[in-house]
Write an enzyme that holds these catalytic residues in place. Structure first.
Site, PDB file in Angstrom:
ATOM      1  CE  LYS A 145     -21.658  -1.824  16.371  1.00 49.51           C
ATOM      2  NZ  LYS A 145     -21.118  -1.992  15.014  1.00 49.51           N
TER       3      LYS A 145
ATOM      4  CE1 TYR B  51     -23.498   1.228  16.956  1.00 48.37           C
ATOM      5  CE2 TYR B  51     -22.855   1.303  19.260  1.00 48.37           C
ATOM      6  CZ  TYR B  51     -22.522   1.332  17.927  1.00 48.37           C
ATOM      7  OH  TYR B  51     -21.197   1.476  17.556  1.00 48.37           O
TER       8      TYR B  51
ATOM      9  CG  ASP C 265     -19.918   5.737   2.520  1.00 47.62           C
ATOM     10  OD1 ASP C 265     -19.212   5.689   3.555  1.00 47.62           O
ATOM     11  OD2 ASP C 265     -21.099   6.135   2.547  1.00 47.62           O
ATOM     12  CB  ILE C 266     -24.696   4.728   1.016  1.00 44.61           C
ATOM     13  CG1 ILE C 266     -26.057   4.619   0.319  1.00 44.61           C
ATOM     14  CG2 ILE C 266     -24.670   5.885   2.011  1.00 44.61           C
ATOM     15  CD1 ILE C 266     -27.191   4.229   1.237  1.00 44.61           C
ATOM     16  NE  ARG C 267     -21.486   9.699   3.730  1.00 42.19           N
ATOM     17  CZ  ARG C 267     -20.463  10.376   4.217  1.00 42.19           C
ATOM     18  NH1 ARG C 267     -20.085  11.499   3.645  1.00 42.19           N
ATOM     19  NH2 ARG C 267     -19.803   9.950   5.265  1.00 42.19           N
TER      20      ARG C 267
ATOM     21  CG  LEU D 172     -16.682   8.034   1.664  1.00 41.43           C
ATOM     22  CD1 LEU D 172     -17.486   8.856   0.668  1.00 41.43           C
ATOM     23  CD2 LEU D 172     -15.185   8.183   1.388  1.00 41.43           C
ATOM     24  N   GLY D 173     -16.783   7.320   6.511  1.00 43.86           N
ATOM     25  CA  GLY D 173     -17.152   7.710   7.865  1.00 43.86           C
ATOM     26  C   GLY D 173     -15.932   8.028   8.718  1.00 43.86           C
ATOM     27  CD  GLN D 174     -14.894   9.135  14.779  1.00 41.91           C
ATOM     28  OE1 GLN D 174     -15.774   8.357  15.150  1.00 41.91           O
ATOM     29  NE2 GLN D 174     -14.136   9.804  15.626  1.00 41.91           N
TER      30      GLN D 174
ATOM     31  N   GLY E 250     -18.748   1.534   4.083  1.00 41.79           N
ATOM     32  CA  GLY E 250     -18.875   2.705   4.971  1.00 41.79           C
ATOM     33  C   GLY E 250     -17.564   3.461   5.087  1.00 41.79           C
TER      34      GLY E 250
HETATM   35  P1  NAD Z   1     -19.744   6.717  10.678  1.00 45.07           P
HETATM   36  O1  NAD Z   1     -21.169   6.981  11.007  1.00 45.07           O
HETATM   37  O2  NAD Z   1     -18.767   7.822  10.818  1.00 45.07           O
HETATM   38  O3  NAD Z   1     -19.611   6.160   9.196  1.00 45.07           O
HETATM   39  C1  NAD Z   1     -20.518   5.217   8.677  1.00 45.07           C
HETATM   40  C2  NAD Z   1     -20.441   5.299   7.162  1.00 45.07           C
HETATM   41  O4  NAD Z   1     -21.381   4.352   6.653  1.00 45.07           O
HETATM   42  C3  NAD Z   1     -20.823   6.664   6.597  1.00 45.07           C
HETATM   43  O5  NAD Z   1     -19.818   7.131   5.729  1.00 45.07           O
HETATM   44  C4  NAD Z   1     -22.138   6.408   5.867  1.00 45.07           C
HETATM   45  O6  NAD Z   1     -22.278   7.185   4.683  1.00 45.07           O
HETATM   46  C5  NAD Z   1     -22.015   4.943   5.538  1.00 45.07           C
HETATM   47  N1  NAD Z   1     -23.318   4.295   5.330  1.00 45.07           N
HETATM   48  C6  NAD Z   1     -24.483   4.533   5.954  1.00 45.07           C
HETATM   49  N2  NAD Z   1     -25.449   3.754   5.440  1.00 45.07           N
HETATM   50  C7  NAD Z   1     -24.880   3.000   4.485  1.00 45.07           C
HETATM   51  C8  NAD Z   1     -25.340   1.996   3.615  1.00 45.07           C
HETATM   52  N3  NAD Z   1     -26.634   1.608   3.599  1.00 45.07           N
HETATM   53  N4  NAD Z   1     -24.460   1.434   2.764  1.00 45.07           N
HETATM   54  C9  NAD Z   1     -23.158   1.807   2.745  1.00 45.07           C
HETATM   55  N5  NAD Z   1     -22.664   2.761   3.542  1.00 45.07           N
HETATM   56  C10 NAD Z   1     -23.515   3.348   4.406  1.00 45.07           C
HETATM   57  O7  NAD Z   1     -19.311   5.456  11.546  1.00 45.07           O
HETATM   58  P2  NAD Z   1     -17.860   5.090  12.112  1.00 45.07           P
HETATM   59  O8  NAD Z   1     -17.680   5.861  13.369  1.00 45.07           O
HETATM   60  O9  NAD Z   1     -16.847   5.174  11.059  1.00 45.07           O
HETATM   61  O10 NAD Z   1     -18.121   3.590  12.567  1.00 45.07           O
HETATM   62  C11 NAD Z   1     -17.870   2.488  11.726  1.00 45.07           C
HETATM   63  C12 NAD Z   1     -18.149   1.213  12.508  1.00 45.07           C
HETATM   64  O11 NAD Z   1     -17.406   1.233  13.731  1.00 45.07           O
HETATM   65  C13 NAD Z   1     -19.621   1.022  12.936  1.00 45.07           C
HETATM   66  O12 NAD Z   1     -19.929  -0.342  12.917  1.00 45.07           O
HETATM   67  C14 NAD Z   1     -19.628   1.508  14.360  1.00 45.07           C
HETATM   68  O13 NAD Z   1     -20.668   0.925  15.112  1.00 45.07           O
HETATM   69  C15 NAD Z   1     -18.272   1.028  14.834  1.00 45.07           C
HETATM   70  N6  NAD Z   1     -17.793   1.747  16.009  1.00 45.07           N
HETATM   71  C16 NAD Z   1     -17.480   3.078  15.921  1.00 45.07           C
HETATM   72  C17 NAD Z   1     -17.054   3.742  17.062  1.00 45.07           C
HETATM   73  C18 NAD Z   1     -16.697   5.193  17.016  1.00 45.07           C
HETATM   74  O14 NAD Z   1     -16.473   5.789  18.090  1.00 45.07           O
HETATM   75  N7  NAD Z   1     -16.611   5.812  15.848  1.00 45.07           N
HETATM   76  C19 NAD Z   1     -16.947   3.045  18.275  1.00 45.07           C
HETATM   77  C20 NAD Z   1     -17.319   1.717  18.321  1.00 45.07           C
HETATM   78  C21 NAD Z   1     -17.717   1.056  17.175  1.00 45.07           C
HETATM   79  N1  SER Z   2     -18.820   5.830  19.591  1.00 44.41           N
HETATM   80  C1  SER Z   2     -19.889   4.880  19.501  1.00 44.41           C
HETATM   81  C2  SER Z   2     -21.190   5.481  19.890  1.00 44.41           C
HETATM   82  O1  SER Z   2     -21.179   6.343  20.751  1.00 44.41           O
HETATM   83  C3  SER Z   2     -19.599   3.693  20.384  1.00 44.41           C
HETATM   84  O2  SER Z   2     -19.936   2.566  19.725  1.00 44.41           O
HETATM   85  O3  SER Z   2     -22.195   5.081  19.377  1.00 44.41           O
END
Ligand code: NAD
Ligand code: SER
Length: 321
Positions: A145, A141, A34-36, A10-12, A8
């Site tokens: 978790k 969710y 990543d998936i993309r 390429l996500g945030q 994952g």
């Molecule tokens: P995001 O949604 O920005 O990124 C997720 C990435 O996963 C994307 O790039 C997407 O393309 C990829 N993805 C989706 N399906 C997939 C698959 N089947 N195979 C491979 N890749 C796939 O998420 P994020 O904010 O970067 O969060 C990452 C982790 O951190 C998650 O477990 C999330 O629950 C946790 N988290 C995030 C936050 C936050 O505020 N961003 C807070 C608490 C926990």
């Molecule tokens: N930022 C995340 C959400 O709102 C917290 O896990 O889902």
């Protein structure tokens, strides 16, 4: 950590974590997946592979090909999207996690995955929420978790996999926009503040949630992963936080930079209900004691940095004092 596979990526979180890890451990030692695929720096500045985390064979193949010693598992669907697609969320969040843990077990890898404030629920103590407390979330969710935290603990106790995790609050950043979360408003508000000097919040006045600036979140991941294993009592997962505010609090901080910023409300019942089920503020003392968790950015310092970075990113004129 020496050679790290990130899912994952390429996500945030991943899009910034990849660059930081490559800086520290060497570009060729950090395998982004990543998936993309896209043309971001994270995808282009070192090894990148397309990987769907629900495909165990492909995950094993890539981890073996690059001989990684660590897996950072980020691929998941966030709270609001998971509520809209609960079965899809279960399959991705739990299926992907199980595959990542199995890969770690088979190849003897160190393992990290983030949990969330979403792991708590309405019966959890709301203020200064303890590390060990009632966890009965009412969202898909959150169920994912809590189950994920327990599963990662199980892999440590049963198989000796070096699993570690953090309960992240809402993460705020200016590089990659968040998607599908409940705390996303706290990022959107900065984009709208610099572009339009106004924001309509889908989260109601008086709803407090924990937040953290991305540079502190990235440091926390690396500090935890590099911490002496023998000091860790709570592996999966540590409460971490840097600030707690409601929409009025972040608006007041923005007005210190943009005095005529206006905030109004159009509350989204779904995300509001999720937010109300989460804590107001977390107690991060276990993380501080066991591996020295600390943060640099409080709300006003983060606001100053977000506004300045977004003005640069969006090519906006900096107002004269
Ligand atoms: P995001 O949604 O920005 O990124 C997720 C990435 O996963 C994307 O790039 C997407 O393309 C990829 N993805 C989706 N399906 C997939 C698959 N089947 N195979 C491979 N890749 C796939 O998420 P994020 O904010 O970067 O969060 C990452 C982790 O951190 C998650 O477990 C999330 O629950 C946790 N988290 C995030 C936050 C936050 O505020 N961003 C807070 C608490 C926990
Ligand atoms: N930022 C995340 C959400 O709102 C917290 O896990 O889902």
């Amino acid at each position: 950590m020496k050679r790290i596979l990130v899912t994952g990526a390429l996500g945030q979180i991943g899009s910034e974590l990849i660059l930081k890890l490559r800086n520290i451990y060497g570009a060729h030692n950090v395998i982004a997946t990543d998936i993309r695929q896209n043309d971001s720096e994270a995808a282009q500045s070192g090894p990148f592979e397309v990987l769907d985390v629900t495909d165990f064979k492909q995950m094993m193949k890539i981890a073996t090909k690059y001989q990684v010693d660590t897996i950072v598992h980020l691929a998941a669907i966030l709270s609001a999207s998971a509520e809209a697609m609960p079965v899809f969320a279960w399959n991705l969040n739990m299926g992907g996690l199980l595959n990542a843990l199995e890969t770690a077990r088979e190849l003897k890898l160190q393992f990290f995955t983030p949990s969330s404030i979403g792991a708590f629920g309405p019966s959890t103590p709301k203020d200064n929420t303890p590390q060990d407390t009632i966890m009965r979330p009412t969202t898909m969710y959150g169920v994912n978790k809590v189950a994920g935290e327990l599963l990662a603990d199980y892999y440590f106790y049963k198989y000796g996999v070096d699993t570690r995790g953090l309960r992240f609050p809402g993460l705020i950043s200016h590089v990659t926009e968040p998607g599908g979360g409940t705390t996303d408003y706290a990022v959107d508000i900065y984009y709208k503040a610099v572009q339009e000097k106004k924001y309509t919040s889908y989260i109601a006045k008086g709803t407090f949630m924990d937040m953290m600036y991305m540079p502190d979140a990235l440091n926390a991941i690396i500090d935890l992963m590099e911490a002496d294993s023998s000091r860790l009592v709570h592996r999966n997962s540590f409460n971490v936080t840097a600030m707690s505010f409601d929409p009025e609090g972040i608006a007041a901080s923005i007005r210190m930079q943009i005095p005529d910023f206006k905030l109004d409300y159009d509350v989204d019942p779904c995300r509001q209900q999720i937010a109300e089920s989460w804590p107001n503020s977390l107690d991060a003392s276990a993380a501080m004691q066991e591996w020295g968790f600390h943060y640099e950015f409080d709300l006003d310092k983060m606001t100053e940095d977000m506004i300045s970075k977004l003005r640069q990113k969006l090519n906006l004129e900096i107002p004269k004092p």
